[in-house]
Design a protein around this motif. Structure first.
Motif, PDB file in Angstrom:
ATOM      1  N   PRO A  65     -11.648  33.517 -42.773  1.00 21.82           N
ATOM      2  CA  PRO A  65     -12.246  33.749 -44.078  1.00 21.82           C
ATOM      3  C   PRO A  65     -13.551  34.525 -44.009  1.00 21.82           C
ATOM      4  CG  PRO A  65     -12.475  31.457 -43.439  1.00 21.82           C
ATOM      5  CD  PRO A  65     -11.605  32.123 -42.421  1.00 21.82           C
ATOM      6  N   GLY A  66     -14.243  34.509 -42.859  1.00 20.74           N
ATOM      7  CA  GLY A  66     -15.539  35.162 -42.771  1.00 20.74           C
ATOM      8  C   GLY A  66     -15.484  36.598 -42.315  1.00 20.74           C
ATOM      9  N   LEU A  67     -14.327  37.032 -41.774  1.00 19.19           N
ATOM     10  CA  LEU A  67     -14.249  38.385 -41.233  1.00 19.19           C
ATOM     11  C   LEU A  67     -13.191  39.193 -41.967  1.00 19.19           C
ATOM     12  CD1 LEU A  67     -14.360  37.565 -37.442  1.00 19.19           C
ATOM     13  CD2 LEU A  67     -16.214  38.394 -38.842  1.00 19.19           C
ATOM     14  N   ARG A  68     -13.483  40.450 -42.133  1.00 18.35           N
ATOM     15  CA  ARG A  68     -12.540  41.373 -42.740  1.00 18.35           C
ATOM     16  C   ARG A  68     -11.823  42.086 -41.623  1.00 18.35           C
ATOM     17  NH1 ARG A  68     -13.788  46.653 -44.135  1.00 18.35           N
ATOM     18  NH2 ARG A  68     -12.065  47.626 -45.178  1.00 18.35           N
ATOM     19  N   ARG A  69     -10.514  42.052 -41.621  1.00 18.77           N
ATOM     20  CA  ARG A  69      -9.736  42.632 -40.545  1.00 18.77           C
ATOM     21  C   ARG A  69      -8.883  43.760 -41.097  1.00 18.77           C
ATOM     22  NH1 ARG A  69      -9.091  41.468 -34.935  1.00 18.77           N
ATOM     23  NH2 ARG A  69      -7.279  42.645 -34.350  1.00 18.77           N
ATOM     24  N   ARG A  70      -8.924  44.900 -40.439  1.00 15.25           N
ATOM     25  CA  ARG A  70      -8.072  46.018 -40.851  1.00 15.25           C
ATOM     26  C   ARG A  70      -6.758  45.939 -40.098  1.00 15.25           C
ATOM     27  NH1 ARG A  70     -12.170  51.038 -40.780  1.00 15.25           N
ATOM     28  NH2 ARG A  70     -13.417  50.340 -42.502  1.00 15.25           N
ATOM     29  N   PHE A  71      -5.666  46.048 -40.831  1.00  9.79           N
ATOM     30  CA  PHE A  71      -4.354  46.064 -40.217  1.00  9.79           C
ATOM     31  C   PHE A  71      -3.866  47.504 -40.200  1.00  9.79           C
ATOM     32  CE2 PHE A  71      -4.777  41.862 -42.150  1.00  9.79           C
ATOM     33  CZ  PHE A  71      -4.703  41.108 -40.997  1.00  9.79           C
ATOM     34  N   VAL A  72      -3.598  47.981 -39.022  1.00  9.65           N
ATOM     35  CA  VAL A  72      -3.240  49.386 -38.844  1.00  9.65           C
ATOM     36  C   VAL A  72      -1.818  49.462 -38.311  1.00  9.65           C
ATOM     37  CG1 VAL A  72      -3.857  51.501 -37.643  1.00  9.65           C
ATOM     38  CG2 VAL A  72      -5.639  49.899 -38.323  1.00  9.65           C
ATOM     39  N   PRO A  73      -0.956  50.264 -38.937  1.00  9.39           N
ATOM     40  CA  PRO A  73       0.392  50.435 -38.392  1.00  9.39           C
ATOM     41  C   PRO A  73       0.313  50.968 -36.961  1.00  9.39           C
ATOM     42  CG  PRO A  73       0.225  51.424 -40.577  1.00  9.39           C
ATOM     43  CD  PRO A  73      -1.148  51.016 -40.169  1.00  9.39           C
ATOM     44  N   ALA A  74       1.286  50.587 -36.153  1.00  9.75           N
ATOM     45  CA  ALA A  74       1.273  50.953 -34.741  1.00  9.75           C
ATOM     46  C   ALA A  74       1.226  52.468 -34.546  1.00  9.75           C
ATOM     47  CB  ALA A  74       2.502  50.378 -34.047  1.00  9.75           C
ATOM     48  N   LYS A 119      -9.702  42.220 -50.980  1.00  7.23           N
ATOM     49  CA  LYS A 119      -8.885  41.179 -51.587  1.00  7.23           C
ATOM     50  C   LYS A 119      -9.025  39.907 -50.751  1.00  7.23           C
ATOM     51  CE  LYS A 119      -5.644  44.423 -53.541  1.00  7.23           C
ATOM     52  NZ  LYS A 119      -4.286  44.935 -53.536  1.00  7.23           N
ATOM     53  N   LEU A 120      -9.286  38.800 -51.431  1.00  3.32           N
ATOM     54  CA  LEU A 120      -9.472  37.519 -50.761  1.00  3.32           C
ATOM     55  C   LEU A 120      -8.201  36.694 -50.879  1.00  3.32           C
ATOM     56  CD1 LEU A 120     -13.027  36.654 -52.087  1.00  3.32           C
ATOM     57  CD2 LEU A 120     -12.426  37.674 -49.891  1.00  3.32           C
ATOM     58  N   ASP A 121      -7.879  35.980 -49.811  1.00  2.00           N
ATOM     59  CA  ASP A 121      -6.717  35.109 -49.844  1.00  2.00           C
ATOM     60  C   ASP A 121      -7.091  33.762 -50.452  1.00  2.00           C
ATOM     61  OD1 ASP A 121      -8.261  34.079 -47.852  1.00  2.00           O
ATOM     62  OD2 ASP A 121      -6.714  34.125 -46.298  1.00  2.00           O
ATOM     63  N   ALA A 122      -6.122  32.899 -50.591  1.00  2.00           N
ATOM     64  CA  ALA A 122      -6.341  31.593 -51.214  1.00  2.00           C
ATOM     65  C   ALA A 122      -7.356  30.765 -50.434  1.00  2.00           C
ATOM     66  CB  ALA A 122      -5.017  30.839 -51.314  1.00  2.00           C
ATOM     67  N   GLN A 123      -7.320  30.876 -49.112  1.00  2.00           N
ATOM     68  CA  GLN A 123      -8.260  30.120 -48.284  1.00  2.00           C
ATOM     69  C   GLN A 123      -9.698  30.586 -48.535  1.00  2.00           C
ATOM     70  OE1 GLN A 123      -7.552  30.502 -44.102  1.00  2.00           O
ATOM     71  NE2 GLN A 123      -8.973  28.878 -43.552  1.00  2.00           N
ATOM     72  N   ALA A 124      -9.903  31.881 -48.682  1.00  2.00           N
ATOM     73  CA  ALA A 124     -11.238  32.406 -48.953  1.00  2.00           C
ATOM     74  C   ALA A 124     -11.724  31.958 -50.324  1.00  2.00           C
ATOM     75  CB  ALA A 124     -11.238  33.933 -48.864  1.00  2.00           C
TER      76      ALA A 124
END
Length: 196
Positions: A107-116, A136-141
């Motif tokens: 919840p504290g870090l923003r992670r970029r998801f990059v296609p391979a 965009k924040l998820d339910a846990q955040a």
């Protein structure tokens, strides 16, 4: 306890980032630094303890954000909280879905998801940052934010109650002092009258 390869790379990149003039590369540096910090926060000793202290993680985070603040279009800040560290220790597996590599989210870090397919482009420094979209924040955040809001409200209510008690106590003490002075004056009054 020795320094891990991730921490060595993070320190080198932190040292090199201030001299970087190319904005695109600096954006890439900041993203890489954030990823390395997240990895470093997840690292554990053989005994299961965090490899580096929370204070050190916060220090690295502040240095990264100082570099990020120099960008023309600043990226959102990253904070590593105790909850994030705890949740990261529980989520150590990675999974793949829809052609994207996913890592444990916190919840504290923003992670970029990059296609391979884009990994090669990233290593060559041709990263385009799209900071126009909100994070965009998820339910846990959202749950964490709501929990913090409720804690803040309860602390505020408690502080108001304590301030009210302090005011009442101060008034009682003031009245007590005034009454004591009156009693003392009244007890001394006959002596003063006799002297006159």
């Amino acid at each position: 306890m020795g320094i891990s390869k991730t921490e060595i790379n993070l320190r080198r990149l932190l040292a090199a980032a201030p001299q970087q003039q190319n904005q695109a590369k600096l954006i890439h540096y900041v993203a890489t630094l954030r990823e390395q910090l997240e990895q470093l926060a997840e690292e554990r000793t053989p005994e299961g303890l965090p490899r580096i202290s929370k204070a050190q993680v916060n220090d690295y985070s502040e240095k990264i954000e100082a570099i990020a603040s120099k960008l023309v279009t600043p990226l959102p800040p990253v904070r590593v909280s105790e909850d994030a560290l705890r949740s990261n220790s529980l989520k150590t597996s990675t999974s793949k879905s829809d052609g994207e590599t996913q890592a444990p989210s916190s919840p504290g870090l923003r992670r970029r998801f990059v296609p391979a397919s884009n990994l090669e482009d990233r290593t060559q420094g041709t990263v385009d940052a799209d900071t126009s979209e909100p994070v965009k924040l998820d339910a846990q955040a959202h749950a964490h934010i709501e929990k913090q809001r409720k804690l803040q409200e309860s602390l505020t209510d408690e502080m108001v109650g304590l301030a009210r008690q302090l005011k009442e106590s101060s008034l009682l003490i003031s009245q007590s002092v005034q009454n004591t002075e009156k009693v003392r004056f009244n007890s001394m009054l006959p002596t003063l009258i006799l002297r006159c």
